[in-house]
Write an enzyme that holds these catalytic residues in place. Structure first.
Site: not given
Length: 372
Positions: A57, A140, A181, A244, A267
């Site tokens: 998001a 989430c 997910k 990770d 990320r």
């Protein structure tokens, strides 16, 4: 009013001619092995090992997805959208589902706690956007989503989770595949991802992305890839590992040490979107690409800023650059003079400012020999 986009977008039928024929002759409840799943999710067909861009998001908007696609991401998933927002015909919600043809194959991710309502929302999405698949968010960890009984809260209520998945599959499973997910569980005392995966497979879900942390962990601690691997062995549909994956090296290692059919990168791509390119090149050739130069990094950062302004998603130039600030900090992690750079980036309001910052940083790096 949601105009149909069939004249502007390449239809799924044209991209995958056997797609709808397969659905008509093979109801979702009969899809019990990976061979059949690959027939409707062709990016899993051997020897492919798809690299997904994780839905995030405020991050994986249409511009960032474009950049990651250019750098080798195979499959896209949009930022998650509320099923209720779709049903209420909310223009802001709809904006999160926009994508371009070059970003295909792409799925639109929805969240909610009512399978019937979510199924209705999925039908509307397919009607106007024609994605390759619908993805359900059961992972989430954000409080405002969990408080509404959405996202990872459903990991505590498997009957409700099953009802939601069944409702979406029943509504659109004859048109497009439905994926999901999840996380490893609600907390360390309730790790139930393998059980949830079996449940989802039984109702017709065609692939599952598993983030290797519990809801309680959020994004802290380490991802548990043993649980992810257990999920792979619990079902016969593709499982995508997530968590990770901070370098191409780690992607290659997880591919070798687990039974995942693909990986989802989140990320790490915010800082270094070349991770897709690097991993794909190594998987294909067994050789590593040279490091990306500082000049190339700044070129991409500036291009991202210009595209963000042009997209007008955030309003004018000032608002677009303000929205980009956290993204700029992520891009520049590890750059020379990072502390001072962060202070400058968190105050930018124009393209001229970011261009000047880039020029100064590159000049300084060339003087010190750090442009590598």
């Amino acid at each position: 009013h949601y105009p149909l986009r069939r004249q502007r977008q390449m239809c799924i039928r044209d991209r995958f001619p056997s797609f709808h024929v397969f659905f008509r002759s093979n109801p979702p409840c009969l899809w019990k092995n990976r061979t059949l799943a690959c027939a409707v999710l062709p990016w899993f067909a051997a020897p492919q090992f798809p690299l997904y861009l994780a839905p995030m998001a405020g991050v994986t908007d249409v511009v960032f997805r474009q950049l990651c696609k250019e750098l080798g991401a195979d499959v896209m998933v949009t930022e998650f959208v509320s099923a209720e927002g779709i049903l209420q015909r909310d223009d802001r919600t709809r904006k999160y589902t926009e994508f371009s043809d070059m970003q295909r194959p792409i799925g639109i991710q929805i969240f909610g706690a009512d399978g019937v309502r979510m199924g209705e929302a999925a039908r509307k999405i397919i009607d106007w956007m024609e994605p390759e698949f619908i993805d359900i968010n059961f992972g989430c960890p954000v409080n405002k989503v969990v408080a509404k009984n959405g996202g990872s809260s459903l990991l505590k209520d498997c009957p409700l989770l099953e009802s939601v998945a069944r409702g979406v599959v029943a509504a659109v499973g004859a048109q497009v595949p439905v994926t999901a997910k999840i996380r490893t569980g609600w907390d360390q005392h309730s790790i139930n991802a393998p059980t949830v995966c079996r449940l989802l497979e039984d109702v017709g879900i065609q692939a599952i992305a598993v983030h290797g942390r519990t809801r309680a962990q959020g994004y802290s601690g380490e991802a548990d890839w043993q649980v992810i691997d257990a999920c792979c062995h619990a079902v016969s549909i593709p499982v995508i590992g997530n968590g990770d994956l901070n370098s191409a090296t780690q992607i290659v290692e997880r591919r070798a040490s687990t039974a995942v059919a693909g990986v989802m990168i989140g990320r790490a791509a915010m800082q270094y979107p070349w991770i897709f390119r690097d991993a794909k090149h190594y998987i294909a050739t067994g050789a590593w690409l040279p490091p990306v130069s500082l000049t190339e990094r700044w070129e991409l950062i500036l291009r991202h800023c210009r595209l963000a302004v042009k997209s007008q998603r955030y309003g004018g130039e000032r608002h677009a650059l303000m929205a980009m600030r956290s993204r700029l900090v992520a891009y520049c992690k590890g750059f020379a003079g990072a502390r001072e750079l962060r202070q400058q980036l968190t105050a930018v309001t124009s393209l001229t400012e970011i261009e000047d910052i880039a020029a100064r940083n590159l000049s300084h790096s060339m003087e010190t020999g750090d442009d590598a």
